[in-house]
Design a protein around this motif. Structure first.
Motif, PDB file in Angstrom:
ATOM      1  N   SER A 449       6.764   7.852  15.672  1.00  0.00           N
ATOM      2  CA  SER A 449       5.552   7.413  16.372  1.00  0.00           C
ATOM      3  C   SER A 449       4.423   7.343  15.362  1.00  0.00           C
ATOM      4  CB  SER A 449       5.187   8.377  17.503  1.00  0.00           C
ATOM      5  OG  SER A 449       4.784   9.639  16.976  1.00  0.00           O
ATOM      6  N   TRP A 450       3.381   6.655  15.776  1.00  0.00           N
ATOM      7  CA  TRP A 450       2.211   6.512  14.900  1.00  0.00           C
ATOM      8  C   TRP A 450       0.949   6.608  15.754  1.00  0.00           C
ATOM      9  CZ3 TRP A 450      -1.521   2.472  14.668  1.00  0.00           C
ATOM     10  CH2 TRP A 450      -2.375   2.531  13.549  1.00  0.00           C
ATOM     11  N   PRO A 451       0.027   7.530  15.395  1.00  0.00           N
ATOM     12  CA  PRO A 451      -1.229   7.618  16.162  1.00  0.00           C
ATOM     13  C   PRO A 451      -2.083   6.392  15.893  1.00  0.00           C
ATOM     14  CG  PRO A 451      -1.324   9.045  14.238  1.00  0.00           C
ATOM     15  CD  PRO A 451       0.070   8.505  14.287  1.00  0.00           C
ATOM     16  N   PHE A 452      -2.535   5.732  16.947  1.00  0.00           N
ATOM     17  CA  PHE A 452      -3.322   4.514  16.758  1.00  0.00           C
ATOM     18  C   PHE A 452      -4.665   4.890  16.137  1.00  0.00           C
ATOM     19  CE2 PHE A 452      -5.948   0.911  17.515  1.00  0.00           C
ATOM     20  CZ  PHE A 452      -5.090  -0.178  17.533  1.00  0.00           C
ATOM     21  N   GLU A 460     -16.357  -0.546  15.648  1.00  0.00           N
ATOM     22  CA  GLU A 460     -17.356   0.014  16.563  1.00  0.00           C
ATOM     23  C   GLU A 460     -16.648   0.548  17.801  1.00  0.00           C
ATOM     24  OE1 GLU A 460     -20.088  -3.056  17.541  1.00  0.00           O
ATOM     25  OE2 GLU A 460     -20.890  -3.250  15.501  1.00  0.00           O
ATOM     26  N   ASP A 461     -17.269   1.507  18.419  1.00  0.00           N
ATOM     27  CA  ASP A 461     -16.724   2.035  19.671  1.00  0.00           C
ATOM     28  C   ASP A 461     -16.548   0.906  20.688  1.00  0.00           C
ATOM     29  OD1 ASP A 461     -16.696   4.582  18.706  1.00  0.00           O
ATOM     30  OD2 ASP A 461     -18.520   5.236  19.724  1.00  0.00           O
ATOM     31  N   GLY A 462     -15.461   0.942  21.398  1.00  0.00           N
ATOM     32  CA  GLY A 462     -15.229  -0.011  22.476  1.00  0.00           C
ATOM     33  C   GLY A 462     -14.431  -1.236  22.082  1.00  0.00           C
ATOM     34  N   VAL A 483      -3.334  -2.067  26.048  1.00  0.00           N
ATOM     35  CA  VAL A 483      -4.442  -2.391  25.144  1.00  0.00           C
ATOM     36  C   VAL A 483      -4.971  -1.083  24.575  1.00  0.00           C
ATOM     37  CG1 VAL A 483      -6.788  -3.310  25.032  1.00  0.00           C
ATOM     38  CG2 VAL A 483      -5.021  -4.509  26.365  1.00  0.00           C
ATOM     39  N   PHE A 484      -5.330  -1.108  23.296  1.00  0.00           N
ATOM     40  CA  PHE A 484      -5.879   0.074  22.630  1.00  0.00           C
ATOM     41  C   PHE A 484      -7.391  -0.101  22.485  1.00  0.00           C
ATOM     42  CE2 PHE A 484      -1.465  -0.253  21.469  1.00  0.00           C
ATOM     43  CZ  PHE A 484      -1.010   1.060  21.534  1.00  0.00           C
ATOM     44  N   GLU A 485      -8.138   0.786  23.100  1.00  0.00           N
ATOM     45  CA  GLU A 485      -9.593   0.780  22.967  1.00  0.00           C
ATOM     46  C   GLU A 485      -9.983   1.943  22.055  1.00  0.00           C
ATOM     47  OE1 GLU A 485     -13.647   1.219  25.680  1.00  0.00           O
ATOM     48  OE2 GLU A 485     -11.744   0.573  26.619  1.00  0.00           O
ATOM     49  N   ILE A 486     -10.828   1.658  21.058  1.00  0.00           N
ATOM     50  CA  ILE A 486     -11.084   2.665  20.029  1.00  0.00           C
ATOM     51  C   ILE A 486     -12.454   3.323  20.193  1.00  0.00           C
ATOM     52  CG2 ILE A 486      -9.591   1.554  18.328  1.00  0.00           C
ATOM     53  CD1 ILE A 486     -12.176   0.459  16.993  1.00  0.00           C
ATOM     54  N   ARG A 487     -12.549   4.511  19.604  1.00  0.00           N
ATOM     55  CA  ARG A 487     -13.830   5.176  19.429  1.00  0.00           C
ATOM     56  C   ARG A 487     -13.769   5.947  18.113  1.00  0.00           C
ATOM     57  NH1 ARG A 487     -13.419   9.825  24.145  1.00  0.00           N
ATOM     58  NH2 ARG A 487     -11.732  11.073  23.186  1.00  0.00           N
ATOM     59  N   LYS A 497      -9.095   5.766  22.206  1.00  0.00           N
ATOM     60  CA  LYS A 497      -9.965   6.720  22.897  1.00  0.00           C
ATOM     61  C   LYS A 497      -9.181   7.735  23.719  1.00  0.00           C
ATOM     62  CE  LYS A 497     -10.842   4.089  27.151  1.00  0.00           C
ATOM     63  NZ  LYS A 497     -11.893   3.511  28.025  1.00  0.00           N
ATOM     64  N   ASN A 498      -7.942   7.382  24.088  1.00  0.00           N
ATOM     65  CA  ASN A 498      -7.113   8.294  24.868  1.00  0.00           C
ATOM     66  C   ASN A 498      -6.076   9.018  24.004  1.00  0.00           C
ATOM     67  OD1 ASN A 498      -8.336   7.591  27.378  1.00  0.00           O
ATOM     68  ND2 ASN A 498      -7.135   5.681  27.365  1.00  0.00           N
ATOM     69  N   GLY A 499      -6.207   8.858  22.698  1.00  0.00           N
ATOM     70  CA  GLY A 499      -5.270   9.526  21.803  1.00  0.00           C
ATOM     71  C   GLY A 499      -3.861   8.985  21.852  1.00  0.00           C
ATOM     72  N   ARG A 500      -3.711   7.746  22.263  1.00  0.00           N
ATOM     73  CA  ARG A 500      -2.366   7.172  22.389  1.00  0.00           C
ATOM     74  C   ARG A 500      -1.695   6.997  21.032  1.00  0.00           C
ATOM     75  NH1 ARG A 500      -2.593   1.653  25.151  1.00  0.00           N
ATOM     76  NH2 ARG A 500      -0.334   1.862  24.987  1.00  0.00           N
ATOM     77  N   ARG A 501      -0.371   7.056  21.047  1.00  0.00           N
ATOM     78  CA  ARG A 501       0.465   6.820  19.886  1.00  0.00           C
ATOM     79  C   ARG A 501       1.385   5.640  20.166  1.00  0.00           C
ATOM     80  NH1 ARG A 501       0.393  11.583  16.646  1.00  0.00           N
ATOM     81  NH2 ARG A 501       2.278  10.892  15.554  1.00  0.00           N
ATOM     82  N   ILE A 502       1.816   4.976  19.117  1.00  0.00           N
ATOM     83  CA  ILE A 502       2.792   3.900  19.249  1.00  0.00           C
ATOM     84  C   ILE A 502       4.169   4.464  18.920  1.00  0.00           C
ATOM     85  CG2 ILE A 502       3.598   1.708  18.281  1.00  0.00           C
ATOM     86  CD1 ILE A 502       0.705   0.935  17.835  1.00  0.00           C
ATOM     87  N   ALA A 503       5.109   4.355  19.832  1.00  0.00           N
ATOM     88  CA  ALA A 503       6.474   4.828  19.599  1.00  0.00           C
ATOM     89  C   ALA A 503       7.189   3.880  18.638  1.00  0.00           C
ATOM     90  CB  ALA A 503       7.238   4.909  20.918  1.00  0.00           C
ATOM     91  N   LEU A 504       7.832   4.445  17.633  1.00  0.00           N
ATOM     92  CA  LEU A 504       8.560   3.684  16.622  1.00  0.00           C
ATOM     93  C   LEU A 504      10.020   4.121  16.620  1.00  0.00           C
ATOM     94  CD1 LEU A 504       5.877   3.838  13.782  1.00  0.00           C
ATOM     95  CD2 LEU A 504       6.480   1.832  15.159  1.00  0.00           C
ATOM     96  N   PRO A 505      10.924   3.293  16.100  1.00  0.00           N
ATOM     97  CA  PRO A 505      12.366   3.578  16.249  1.00  0.00           C
ATOM     98  C   PRO A 505      12.939   4.578  15.261  1.00  0.00           C
ATOM     99  CG  PRO A 505      12.037   1.464  15.180  1.00  0.00           C
ATOM    100  CD  PRO A 505      10.682   1.939  15.573  1.00  0.00           C
ATOM    101  N   GLY A 506      12.138   5.124  14.341  1.00  0.00           N
ATOM    102  CA  GLY A 506      12.674   6.085  13.391  1.00  0.00           C
ATOM    103  C   GLY A 506      13.575   5.466  12.341  1.00  0.00           C
TER     104      GLY A 506
END
Length: 518
Positions: A449-452, A460-462, A483-487, A497-506
């Motif tokens: 996985s990779w933290p966005f 900029e935020d948003g 969709v990834f919204e940044i801050r 902004k929600n701390g989402r990660r992207i799952a990767l296949p290893g």
């Protein structure tokens, strides 16, 4: 009445002097003027020929050449549509003062003009179309039997490559003698260096023209050390070398797909010192009216690419493109486009430079790309007939070319200005356009996985982004849901902004493409 007749006569003479040449030439095509002239003495040494091509206030001077059998030629690559006129200049009356006029039409499909430097670090065609260099090397492909050369062209037509590095002089080949040589005389060393062999150069330019028809750049290597004194083309006197360089430029400069490489592994030509290499650069710069790209390729010693006649950096390095943090270094030093033309080769021979796996070959292209540079390919596999793509062309046997076709497709979908490193120092293996487009590559790492998180320039935020997972080996693109919204996260980055990660296949050789949403 007499004055009217005189004016009419003058107009008729002017029309005759500027005879309309048959058939239009396309923009960035090649206009050829052929003249009959003297055969006595040594036309290669004794006859001077040039022409001035004009359109309105603009003028371009080109140098002519002797093509044998009493035929002299001038070639011109027009860069603008409309009517052009020319007038010849010579120290022989039969060639002096010849005039003509011809029409230049719009460029046909696929003709974008010669490749130029765009900005500091990238390339584009003259019409502004981006040029993403995905090159290969086939040194001696134009010195093979006709059937092999045709096979090479068929391979290139179906392949991913848009540039081929190729030698003018033949390699020393202990098994097969080249079918033709650049000078009159007899092999191995009974050459008359004062007389070129036009048949040799007509064949060379035919092959450059074949590449042009395929939309492939011909990176023409003027000197190389692989003769090792056998033919003697690597040990010619300086005055012969200079005359040879002028002759090649006169014959090939009008081909829009030409690049000039002064030498391959120039430092192995130990009898030539740096001032001599400078002089060859200067001759090409002065004699090429179209200013095609110019560089020189090293073995152990680097040329000073800061010199004003160098347009881009051509570098051999076995390890520098193994990771993006190293690959960016020459770019920063020289502030020119960098092409790692030789990063070792895919193959299975005993030499360490010919043992890359296909995965390692492809990895170097991706690492070079996210460093804002370009990489070159070739391959060499054990063969009882001594046939290899690197040395002689023919067919490709490796597994990297399909992956490089996929890689080139990804590049073509990138911002036209070129890929710029986003944060070249640490943590963020991304290139692109800050706050707009990101292309990242994990190489041999196997993240699950990779933290966005993106480096902060331009953010900029948003701001909102979408992402895709690219499997560079299996050649697949998988959209990431949502969709990834940044801050702002810290002094160096913004994150989802929600701390989402992207799952990767290893798996190794994975990439990410991240694009900002409107």
């Amino acid at each position: 009445m007499k004055r009217l007749l005189a004016l009419l006569a003058a107009a008729l003479l002017s029309t005759a002097a500027h005879a309309q040449d048959a058939g239009p030439v396309e923009r960035w095509g090649s206009k050829e003027v052929t003249l009959a002239g003297p055969r006595d003495g040594n036309p290669f040494m004794d006859v001077e020929l040039s022409a001035t091509f004009r359109q309105g206030e603009r003028s371009v001077v080109v140098e002519g050449f002797y093509d044998g059998q009493g035929q002299y030629k001038l070639r011109f690559m027009p860069d603008a549509e409309g009517i052009w006129e020319y007038e010849t200049h010579s120290n022989r009356a039969a060639l002096d003062g010849k005039r003509g006029r011809f029409t230049v039409a719009a460029a046909t499909a696929g003709n974008h003009g010669p490749v130029r430097v765009q900005g500091l670090h990238h390339f584009s065609y003259e019409d502004g179309t981006p040029f993403w260099q995905v090159g290969t090397t086939s040194y001696g492909w134009t010195h093979q039997p006709e059937a092999v050369e045709r096979q090479t062209l068929t391979t290139l037509a179906a392949g991913p490559f848009n540039k081929v590095r190729m030698l003018v002089f033949p390699n020393q080949d202990v098994k097969h003698q080249p079918p033709r040589f650049p000078f009159e005389g007899a092999p191995p060393k009974a050459w008359d260096f004062s007389r070129f062999n036009p048949e040799f150069f007509r064949h060379l330019e035919q092959r450059v023209g074949d590449l042009r028809a395929l939309g492939i750049e011909a990176d023409v290597i003027l000197f190389h050390p692989y003769d090792k004194g056998y033919w003697g083309f690597d040990q010619m006197p300086a005055d012969v070398n200079q005359r040879y360089v002028r002759y090649v430029v006169a014959r090939l400069a009008s081909y829009r797909n030409v690049w000039w490489s002064m030498a391959n592994e120039f430092d192995y030509l130990t009898k030539k010192q740096m001032p001599e290499w400078d002089r060859y650069f200067q001759i090409v710069q002065a004699r090429d009216p179209y200013q095609h790209l110019r560089s020189i390729h090293n073995a152990m010693v680097l040329y000073d690419h800061h010199k004003p006649w160098v347009t881009h950096v051509s570098v051999q390095s076995g390890a520098i493109a193994e990771d993006f943090e190293r690959a960016v270094l020459f770019r920063d030093v020289y502030s020119r486009p960098v092409v790692y033309d030789e990063v070792k080769y895919e193959g299975n021979i005993d030499r360490r430079w010919g043992q890359l796996s296909a995965q390692e070959m492809v990895l170097r292209f991706w690492m070079g790309a996210i460093a804002g540079t370009y990489v070159g390919h070739s391959e060499i596999f054990k063969d009882p007939d001594d046939m290899s793509w690197l040395g002689k062309g023919g067919t490709l046997r490796g597994e990297s070319p399909p992956r490089l076709a996929f890689f080139r497709r990804i590049l073509s979908e990138s911002p036209p200005e070129g890929l710029e490193p986003i944060d070249k120092w640490q943590e963020y293996p991304f290139a692109g356009k800050p706050a707009q487009y990101y292309l990242g590559y994990f190489g041999q790492q196997r993240p699950e996985s990779w933290p966005f998180a993106l480096a902060k320039p331009g953010l900029e935020d948003g701001m909102k982004f979408r992402a895709e997972i690219i499997d560079t080996w299996n050649m697949s693109i998988t959209p990431v849901e949502g969709v990834f919204e940044i801050r702002k996260r810290d002094n160096y980055s913004f994150a989802d902004k929600n701390g989402r990660r992207i799952a990767l296949p290893g798996r190794p050789y994975m990439a990410l493409r991240i694009v900002r949403l409107p």
